[in-house]
Design a protein around this motif. Structure first.
Motif, PDB file in Angstrom:
ATOM      1  N   THR A  63       0.829  -1.197   0.000  1.00 18.81           N
ATOM      2  CA  THR A  63       0.000   0.000   0.000  1.00 18.81           C
ATOM      3  C   THR A  63       0.866   1.250   0.000  1.00 18.81           C
ATOM      4  N   LYS A  64       0.220   2.376  -0.222  1.00 17.34           N
ATOM      5  CA  LYS A  64       0.930   3.649  -0.238  1.00 17.34           C
ATOM      6  C   LYS A  64       1.603   3.944   1.098  1.00 17.34           C
ATOM      7  N   SER A  65       1.020   3.442   2.179  1.00 21.14           N
ATOM      8  CA  SER A  65       1.528   3.760   3.514  1.00 21.14           C
ATOM      9  C   SER A  65       2.547   2.754   4.030  1.00 21.14           C
ATOM     10  N   ASP A  66       2.897   1.754   3.239  1.00 16.76           N
ATOM     11  CA  ASP A  66       3.925   0.802   3.656  1.00 16.76           C
ATOM     12  C   ASP A  66       5.299   1.462   3.648  1.00 16.76           C
ATOM     13  N   GLY A  67       6.204   0.920   4.478  1.00 15.37           N
ATOM     14  CA  GLY A  67       7.555   1.458   4.560  1.00 15.37           C
ATOM     15  C   GLY A  67       8.381   1.123   3.336  1.00 15.37           C
ATOM     16  N   ALA A  68       9.213   2.081   2.919  1.00 18.20           N
ATOM     17  CA  ALA A  68      10.031   1.927   1.714  1.00 18.20           C
ATOM     18  C   ALA A  68      11.506   2.078   2.054  1.00 18.20           C
ATOM     19  N   HIS A  69      12.314   1.169   1.547  1.00 13.30           N
ATOM     20  CA  HIS A  69      13.763   1.197   1.760  1.00 13.30           C
ATOM     21  C   HIS A  69      14.397   2.007   0.626  1.00 13.30           C
ATOM     22  N   LEU A  70      14.364   3.316   0.774  1.00 12.56           N
ATOM     23  CA  LEU A  70      14.871   4.222  -0.264  1.00 12.56           C
ATOM     24  C   LEU A  70      16.396   4.190  -0.247  1.00 12.56           C
ATOM     25  N   ASP A  71      16.955   3.218  -0.972  1.00 10.39           N
ATOM     26  CA  ASP A  71      18.383   2.948  -0.876  1.00 10.39           C
ATOM     27  C   ASP A  71      18.815   2.084  -2.060  1.00 10.39           C
ATOM     28  N   PRO A  72      19.711   2.563  -2.921  1.00 11.45           N
ATOM     29  CA  PRO A  72      20.405   3.847  -2.842  1.00 11.45           C
ATOM     30  C   PRO A  72      19.450   5.019  -3.064  1.00 11.45           C
ATOM     31  N   ASP A  73      19.830   6.141  -2.512  1.00 11.32           N
ATOM     32  CA  ASP A  73      19.038   7.361  -2.632  1.00 11.32           C
ATOM     33  C   ASP A  73      19.876   8.363  -3.413  1.00 11.32           C
ATOM     34  N   LEU A  74      19.528   8.565  -4.680  1.00 10.71           N
ATOM     35  CA  LEU A  74      20.425   9.259  -5.601  1.00 10.71           C
ATOM     36  C   LEU A  74      19.893  10.578  -6.147  1.00 10.71           C
ATOM     37  N   VAL A  75      18.582  10.821  -6.044  1.00 13.42           N
ATOM     38  CA  VAL A  75      17.984  11.977  -6.724  1.00 13.42           C
ATOM     39  C   VAL A  75      17.349  12.904  -5.692  1.00 13.42           C
ATOM     40  N   SER A  76      17.760  14.158  -5.687  1.00 12.60           N
ATOM     41  CA  SER A  76      17.333  15.099  -4.645  1.00 12.60           C
ATOM     42  C   SER A  76      15.831  15.341  -4.653  1.00 12.60           C
ATOM     43  N   THR A  77      15.198  15.273  -5.823  1.00 10.01           N
ATOM     44  CA  THR A  77      13.778  15.610  -5.927  1.00 10.01           C
ATOM     45  C   THR A  77      12.845  14.450  -5.588  1.00 10.01           C
ATOM     46  N   HIS A  78      13.377  13.290  -5.287  1.00  8.21           N
ATOM     47  CA  HIS A  78      12.519  12.131  -5.027  1.00  8.21           C
ATOM     48  C   HIS A  78      11.886  12.148  -3.642  1.00  8.21           C
ATOM     49  N   TYR A  79      12.467  12.925  -2.722  1.00 11.28           N
ATOM     50  CA  TYR A  79      12.011  12.886  -1.329  1.00 11.28           C
ATOM     51  C   TYR A  79      12.398  14.208  -0.669  1.00 11.28           C
ATOM     52  N   PRO A  80      11.611  14.706   0.305  1.00 10.55           N
ATOM     53  CA  PRO A  80      11.978  15.960   0.983  1.00 10.55           C
ATOM     54  C   PRO A  80      13.359  15.863   1.636  1.00 10.55           C
ATOM     55  N   ARG A  81      14.161  16.910   1.473  1.00 10.65           N
ATOM     56  CA  ARG A  81      15.560  16.868   1.913  1.00 10.65           C
ATOM     57  C   ARG A  81      15.869  17.905   2.984  1.00 10.65           C
ATOM     58  N   SER A  82      16.863  17.574   3.803  1.00 14.42           N
ATOM     59  CA  SER A  82      17.459  18.542   4.709  1.00 14.42           C
ATOM     60  C   SER A  82      18.648  19.205   4.015  1.00 14.42           C
ATOM     61  N   HIS A  83      19.092  20.306   4.592  1.00 14.55           N
ATOM     62  CA  HIS A  83      20.244  21.018   4.045  1.00 14.55           C
ATOM     63  C   HIS A  83      21.479  20.115   4.094  1.00 14.55           C
ATOM     64  N   HIS A  84      22.327  20.221   3.113  1.00 16.47           N
ATOM     65  CA  HIS A  84      23.577  19.463   2.993  1.00 16.47           C
ATOM     66  C   HIS A  84      23.368  18.016   2.543  1.00 16.47           C
ATOM     67  N   TRP A  85      22.176  17.674   2.075  1.00 15.25           N
ATOM     68  CA  TRP A  85      21.936  16.293   1.629  1.00 15.25           C
ATOM     69  C   TRP A  85      22.917  15.887   0.535  1.00 15.25           C
ATOM     70  N   ARG A  86      23.339  14.631   0.591  1.00 15.80           N
ATOM     71  CA  ARG A  86      24.185  14.030  -0.442  1.00 15.80           C
ATOM     72  C   ARG A  86      23.616  12.670  -0.822  1.00 15.80           C
ATOM     73  N   PRO A  87      23.781  12.254  -2.071  1.00 13.65           N
ATOM     74  CA  PRO A  87      23.386  10.886  -2.439  1.00 13.65           C
ATOM     75  C   PRO A  87      24.164   9.869  -1.604  1.00 13.65           C
ATOM     76  N   LEU A  88      23.509   8.764  -1.277  1.00 12.17           N
ATOM     77  CA  LEU A  88      24.148   7.782  -0.402  1.00 12.17           C
ATOM     78  C   LEU A  88      23.545   6.403  -0.590  1.00 12.17           C
ATOM     79  N   LEU A  89      24.279   5.429  -0.073  1.00 11.08           N
ATOM     80  CA  LEU A  89      23.901   4.022  -0.129  1.00 11.08           C
ATOM     81  C   LEU A  89      24.214   3.391   1.210  1.00 11.08           C
ATOM     82  N   GLY A  90      23.324   2.538   1.696  1.00 14.25           N
ATOM     83  CA  GLY A  90      23.588   1.762   2.899  1.00 14.25           C
ATOM     84  C   GLY A  90      23.745   0.291   2.554  1.00 14.25           C
ATOM     85  N   GLN A  91      24.580  -0.402   3.327  1.00 13.44           N
ATOM     86  CA  GLN A  91      24.729  -1.844   3.112  1.00 13.44           C
ATOM     87  C   GLN A  91      25.122  -2.500   4.427  1.00 13.44           C
TER      88      GLN A  91
END
Length: 320
Positions: free
Chosen positions: A64-92
């Motif tokens: 559903t729309k309200s399910d949790g999403a693992h936004l990773d890698p996160d590469l595009v600034s416009t895909h999600y609301p950002r804080s100042h100094h945001w950088r693209p990143l990947l977790g593993q």
């Protein structure tokens, strides 16, 4: 330097379906489900498309729309609301991070993200068979005009490279102080609890490849599929890949990790066929053994820059 072919996005196990190719050819990699993530699918946008709507319709309501999403890698600034100094990143973490560590992945190495994609189209739901054998929408649905997204089962599923990220910094999340990286605290890997293997890879600002253009972005996504980035061979099974001939592991070369069995590889005059591993997230290639690898990667990014920004030529990019 190393290139890491990194499997990311929906598949039959995570998400339950391929990632969509929109009717205009745009690639939309979907974040896999994650019940611990603070990010909801409905919070993510891809251009004019809300990811929550796409996920709900393409999974036929399983997500559903309200399910949790693992936004990773996160590469595009416009895909999600950002804080100042945001950088693209990947977790593993886990076995995949263990493999990256064992392979010596470090600052300067480059991830190429790939996933399974299939074309989608919008059709009326609740279609029913007519005597002709074709499917047509019910009058009620046709009148409402409420088409929904469905996969076009006449089109193949293919592995396609959809993004890149050069490693600019590597951090262990458990070693960070409470005030470190405030801009990154939305990321799902901050919600996993204590995990000494939990690792963040921060993108470099520019793609640093010796001898190549110095002002290419250090990370980004490929907007459309292209022949050069489609891994699956034509008219083949999903994991039957077709690669340039230089990928072939000649004597003395270290093969792509997870692909050491010579029977996986077949060399032809103009191409290499590889039976790609169905499991595993991270496949690492040592570029010291393959001098063609980095120019090949740079050309992929150069082509994307030129085609996604027609008014911005490579020459102009060099002057920035």
């Amino acid at each position: 330097m190393r290139i890491i072919l990194s499997r990311k996005g929906f598949d039959s196990a995570a998400g339950g379906c391929p990632n969509p190719i929109l009717p205009d050819g745009r690639l939309v990699p979907l974040p896999i489900p994650d019940s611990l993530s603070p990010i909801r699918y409905q919070d993510i946008c891809h251009d004019e498309h809300n990811i929550g709507l796409l996920v709900n319709q393409l999974t036929k309501g399983k997500l559903t729309k309200s399910d949790g999403a693992h936004l990773d890698p996160d590469l595009v600034s416009t895909h999600y609301p950002r804080s100042h100094h945001w950088r693209p990143l990947l977790g593993q973490t886990g076995a995949a991070q263990g493999h990256l560590h064992k392979q010596g992945v470090s600052v300067g190495d480059i991830f190429l993200f790939f996933g399974v994609f299939q074309s989608i189209h919008r059709v009326f739901p609740n279609r029913r068979k007519h005597s002709t054998g074709t499917e047509k929408p019910t009058k009620q649905r046709q009148a409402s005009g409420r088409k929904q997204w469905h996969f076009d089962t006449q089109q193949p599923k293919r592995h396609i490279i959809w993004g890149w990220m050069q490693v600019g910094q590597i951090l262990q999340i458990d070693e960070l102080g409470e005030s470190d990286l405030p801009w990154a605290r939305y990321h799902p890997h901050f919600y996993r609890g204590k995990d000494p293997n939990n690792t963040l890879y921060l993108a470099s600002n520019k793609l640093n490849i010796p001898g190549e253009f110095p002002n290419l972005p250090g990370s980004g996504t490929f907007q459309y599929a292209s022949k050069e980035r489609i891994l699956t061979a034509p008219d083949s099974l999903l994991t039957q890949w077709q690669l340039p001939t230089w990928w072939y592991p000649d004597s003395g070369k270290s093969p792509l990790s997870y692909h050491h069995n010579p029977e996986r590889w077949k060399l032809f005059k103009d191409r290499v066929l590889l039976k790609a591993a169905a499991r595993g997230q991270e496949f690492v290639l040592d570029c010291d053994d393959y001098p063609e690898a980095l120019p090949w990667l740079a050309k992929l990014v150069q082509t994307e820059l030129a085609t996604s920004n027609p008014e911005l030529s490579i020459k102009k990019a060099l002057k920035e």
